[in-house]
Scaffold this motif. Structure first.
Motif, mmCIF file in Angstrom:
data_model
loop_
_atom_site.group_PDB
_atom_site.id
_atom_site.type_symbol
_atom_site.label_atom_id
_atom_site.label_comp_id
_atom_site.label_asym_id
_atom_site.label_seq_id
_atom_site.Cartn_x
_atom_site.Cartn_y
_atom_site.Cartn_z
ATOM 1 N N GLY A 1 40.873 22.798 45.755
ATOM 2 C CA GLY A 1 40.626 23.542 45.708
ATOM 3 C C GLY A 1 41.012 25.237 45.815
ATOM 4 O O GLY A 1 39.852 25.810 45.578
ATOM 5 N N ARG A 2 41.106 25.168 47.410
ATOM 6 C CA ARG A 2 40.322 26.354 47.758
ATOM 7 C C ARG A 2 42.230 27.481 48.065
ATOM 8 O O ARG A 2 42.896 26.462 49.217
ATOM 9 N N ARG A 3 41.597 27.975 47.080
ATOM 10 C CA ARG A 3 43.546 28.511 47.149
ATOM 11 C C ARG A 3 43.316 29.951 47.630
ATOM 12 O O ARG A 3 41.732 30.705 47.824
ATOM 13 N N VAL A 4 43.812 30.598 48.133
ATOM 14 C CA VAL A 4 43.970 32.259 49.107
ATOM 15 C C VAL A 4 45.044 33.101 48.666
ATOM 16 O O VAL A 4 45.887 32.964 48.238
ATOM 17 N N ALA A 5 43.796 34.418 47.972
ATOM 18 C CA ALA A 5 44.860 35.371 47.862
ATOM 19 C C ALA A 5 44.958 36.357 48.473
ATOM 20 O O ALA A 5 44.059 36.829 49.939
ATOM 21 N N ALA A 6 46.266 37.108 49.181
ATOM 22 C CA ALA A 6 47.215 37.744 50.118
ATOM 23 C C ALA A 6 47.703 39.074 49.903
ATOM 24 O O ALA A 6 48.573 38.977 48.561
ATOM 25 N N PHE A 7 46.723 39.937 49.684
ATOM 26 C CA PHE A 7 47.574 41.012 49.541
ATOM 27 C C PHE A 7 48.230 42.392 49.640
ATOM 28 O O PHE A 7 48.055 42.543 50.993
ATOM 29 N N PHE A 8 49.159 42.809 48.992
ATOM 30 C CA PHE A 8 50.125 43.686 49.447
ATOM 31 C C PHE A 8 50.412 45.070 48.586
ATOM 32 O O PHE A 8 49.558 45.028 47.467
ATOM 33 N N ASP A 9 51.114 45.750 48.851
ATOM 34 C CA ASP A 9 50.999 46.920 48.163
ATOM 35 C C ASP A 9 49.716 47.959 47.680
ATOM 36 O O ASP A 9 49.331 48.439 46.772
ATOM 37 N N PHE A 10 49.198 48.834 49.321
ATOM 38 C CA PHE A 10 48.399 49.527 49.081
ATOM 39 C C PHE A 10 48.882 50.667 48.851
ATOM 40 O O PHE A 10 47.829 51.704 49.031
ATOM 41 N N ASP A 11 49.914 51.031 47.992
ATOM 42 C CA ASP A 11 50.133 52.959 48.005
ATOM 43 C C ASP A 11 49.408 53.449 47.403
ATOM 44 O O ASP A 11 48.972 54.883 47.283
ATOM 45 N N ASP A 12 48.007 52.816 47.170
ATOM 46 C CA ASP A 12 47.826 53.600 45.599
ATOM 47 C C ASP A 12 45.907 53.615 45.794
ATOM 48 O O ASP A 12 45.017 53.662 45.076
ATOM 49 N N ALA A 13 45.882 52.699 47.015
ATOM 50 C CA ALA A 13 44.201 52.139 47.951
ATOM 51 C C ALA A 13 43.721 54.016 48.268
ATOM 52 O O ALA A 13 44.763 54.720 48.423
ATOM 53 N N GLY A 14 42.280 53.332 48.174
ATOM 54 C CA GLY A 14 41.258 55.002 48.144
ATOM 55 C C GLY A 14 40.170 54.741 48.105
ATOM 56 O O GLY A 14 40.072 53.567 46.783
ATOM 57 N N PRO A 15 39.102 55.407 48.507
ATOM 58 C CA PRO A 15 37.585 55.562 48.274
ATOM 59 C C PRO A 15 37.666 55.504 46.370
ATOM 60 O O PRO A 15 38.269 56.917 45.620
ATOM 61 N N GLY A 16 36.882 55.130 45.912
ATOM 62 C CA GLY A 16 36.784 55.226 44.264
ATOM 63 C C GLY A 16 35.767 54.229 43.421
ATOM 64 O O GLY A 16 34.982 53.964 44.209
ATOM 65 N N LEU A 17 35.787 54.264 42.232
ATOM 66 C CA LEU A 17 34.736 53.512 41.546
ATOM 67 C C LEU A 17 35.472 51.779 41.319
ATOM 68 O O LEU A 17 36.767 52.187 41.390
ATOM 69 N N LEU A 18 34.515 51.380 41.557
ATOM 70 C CA LEU A 18 34.480 50.153 40.729
ATOM 71 C C LEU A 18 35.387 49.288 39.765
ATOM 72 O O LEU A 18 36.059 48.594 39.599
ATOM 73 N N ALA A 19 33.674 50.469 38.807
ATOM 74 C CA ALA A 19 34.974 50.007 37.351
ATOM 75 C C ALA A 19 35.884 50.219 36.891
ATOM 76 O O ALA A 19 36.938 49.423 36.641
ATOM 77 N N TYR A 20 36.814 51.180 37.838
ATOM 78 C CA TYR A 20 38.038 51.536 38.363
ATOM 79 C C TYR A 20 39.050 50.495 38.502
ATOM 80 O O TYR A 20 39.939 49.698 37.868
ATOM 81 N N GLU A 21 38.820 49.909 39.768
ATOM 82 C CA GLU A 21 39.448 48.915 40.649
ATOM 83 C C GLU A 21 39.413 47.157 39.715
ATOM 84 O O GLU A 21 40.300 46.178 39.346
ATOM 85 N N LEU A 22 38.425 47.473 38.948
ATOM 86 C CA LEU A 22 38.165 45.773 38.189
ATOM 87 C C LEU A 22 38.583 45.545 36.923
ATOM 88 O O LEU A 22 39.486 44.845 35.801
ATOM 89 N N ALA A 23 38.825 47.422 36.581
ATOM 90 C CA ALA A 23 39.700 47.058 34.902
ATOM 91 C C ALA A 23 41.396 46.908 35.032
ATOM 92 O O ALA A 23 41.005 46.634 33.952
ATOM 93 N N VAL A 24 41.993 46.948 36.026
ATOM 94 C CA VAL A 24 42.927 47.395 36.736
ATOM 95 C C VAL A 24 44.019 46.068 35.621
ATOM 96 O O VAL A 24 44.225 45.914 35.036
ATOM 97 N N TYR A 25 42.864 45.300 36.366
ATOM 98 C CA TYR A 25 42.959 43.322 36.070
ATOM 99 C C TYR A 25 43.420 43.494 34.188
ATOM 100 O O TYR A 25 44.328 42.605 33.725
ATOM 101 N N LEU A 26 41.822 43.179 33.730
ATOM 102 C CA LEU A 26 41.776 43.387 32.374
ATOM 103 C C LEU A 26 42.834 44.174 31.758
ATOM 104 O O LEU A 26 43.493 43.466 30.150
ATOM 105 N N TRP A 27 43.237 45.343 32.036
ATOM 106 C CA TRP A 27 43.729 46.127 31.436
ATOM 107 C C TRP A 27 45.457 45.455 31.416
ATOM 108 O O TRP A 27 46.152 45.601 30.297
#
Length: 356
Positions: free
Chosen positions: A226-252
């Motif tokens: 049951g151990r799945r691993v998420a590997a992330f890509f496409d950091f074109d929009d990365a930057g310091p910012g609001l945690l709330a915005y970062e989390l909202a993207v998936y709910l959006w």
């Protein structure tokens, strides 16, 4: 024959063969055996296979409405994350030691980068993968706390996400004066909401973690554990910012795009599992949970601003007036979602897991 100058060209799309030639010249990796365009979106992305057997992804940066690519920050952050053991698509150094080469195209100069090819598939609807995505994002945020490389050109906060987006939207030919006033009033309301939420948590954001910018694979003990691993890509929009915005993207991306469609138990369970994965690693303060609701509307402003900035490439029908009018009541409904309580799981009517 009528000759057009460079300022008359919005964006060209090089062929796979053209990108292969540029990669062969710019990277000391040997001949390219195969190169094909994968997608044409905010950037142009290509898949490459080398005769050596190496497999890579090439990104040709397009002109972004915000300005120059954030390459120094993005590539340094990715190298830091990889050094910290976070699974990411890291950049490949070019022959000159930099992480990009510049192509001279009809519209001007554009940067080309190579990244790791990540195997696997997006998390999709699998709850274990969704939870692993939330957990992986939290691990990414933890690892990025010690980042000390080049500063970001951009900060994921209201001036970039809301104010600049609104300016581009109002200038769009499909936004009439009345619609512009409605969007401006909604933006004013959002600014007031954030003014009442001081001290929000800030992180180094991925910026676009909507569930299709990470691939899933089995962990070292296999899927049976049951151990799945998420590997992330496409950091074109990365930057310091609001945690709330970062989390909202998936709910959006989960939310219905119609006021007539209620939140389903399936959507709520996915959100529940995403937060459960995140909070297994990092706490989410109550103020940040409360800020997710207005961040949903901020995210929509950002998307519409990106579309407005791409009218010369995508055309006005990418954001027609009748569609824009529907966005105002939709965003107002999102702003009233009970994210301060983590939303409510439809079946059990118990609050979604938050940090203890």
């Amino acid at each position: 024959m009528i000759a057009l100058n460079a300022h008359s060209i919005a964006q060209t799309t090089p062929t796979g063969d053209a990108i292969a030639q540029a990669v062969t010249a710019g990277w000391a990796l040997g001949p390219v055996a195969h190169c094909v365009l994968l997608r044409r979106g905010f950037n142009q992305v290509y898949e490459l296979r080398f005769e050596s057997g190496q497999h890579a992804i090439a990104r040709l940066c397009t002109e972004r409405p915000r300005g120059e690519p954030n390459l120094a920050y993005e590539t340094a952050l990715l190298m830091h994350l990889r050094a910290q053991g976070v699974p990411v698509a890291a950049p490949w150094p070019a022959a000159d030691g930099s992480f990009s080469v510049v192509l001279a195209l009809p519209e001007g100069l554009r940067s080309l980068l190579l990244f790791d090819f990540l195997p696997g598939d997006p998390p999709g609807e699998l709850l274990a993968d969704i939870e692993a995505t939330g957990q992986g994002l939290a691990q990414l945020h933890d690892a990025a706390q010690t980042y000390g490389g080049p500063p970001s050109r951009y900060t994921l906060d209201l001036p970039l996400l809301l104010d600049a987006s609104l300016d581009r939207m109002i200038a769009a030919p499909t936004v009439d004066a009345a619609l512009g006033r409605e969007f401006s009033a909604l933006a004013d309301g959002l600014r007031a909401r954030f003014a009442a939420l001081p001290g929000l948590t800030r992180v180094h954001c991925h910026g676009d973690c909507h569930g299709s910018n990470n691939f899933m694979s089995d962990g070292p003990h296999g899927a049976s554990e049951g151990r799945r691993v998420a590997a992330f890509f496409d950091f074109d929009d990365a930057g310091p910012g609001l945690l709330a915005y970062e989390l909202a993207v998936y709910l959006w991306v989960l939310l219905p795009r119609s006021l007539e469609t209620p939140l389903s138990a399936t959507v709520l369970e996915r959100w529940h599992r995403y937060l459960a994965g995140y909070t297994r690693v990092r706490a989410i303060p109550a103020a940040d949970l409360a800020a997710i609701a207005p961040c949903l509307a901020v995210r929509q402003f950002w998307v519409m601003g990106e579309y407005a900035g791409r009218i010369p490439v995508w055309g006005t029908q990418a954001m027609p007036t009748h569609w824009l009018r529907k966005q105002i009541p939709l965003m107002q409904s999102w702003m009233n979602l009970p994210t301060a309580e983590g939303l409510v799981a439809a079946e059990s009517a118990t609050p979604i897991a938050t940090a203890q």
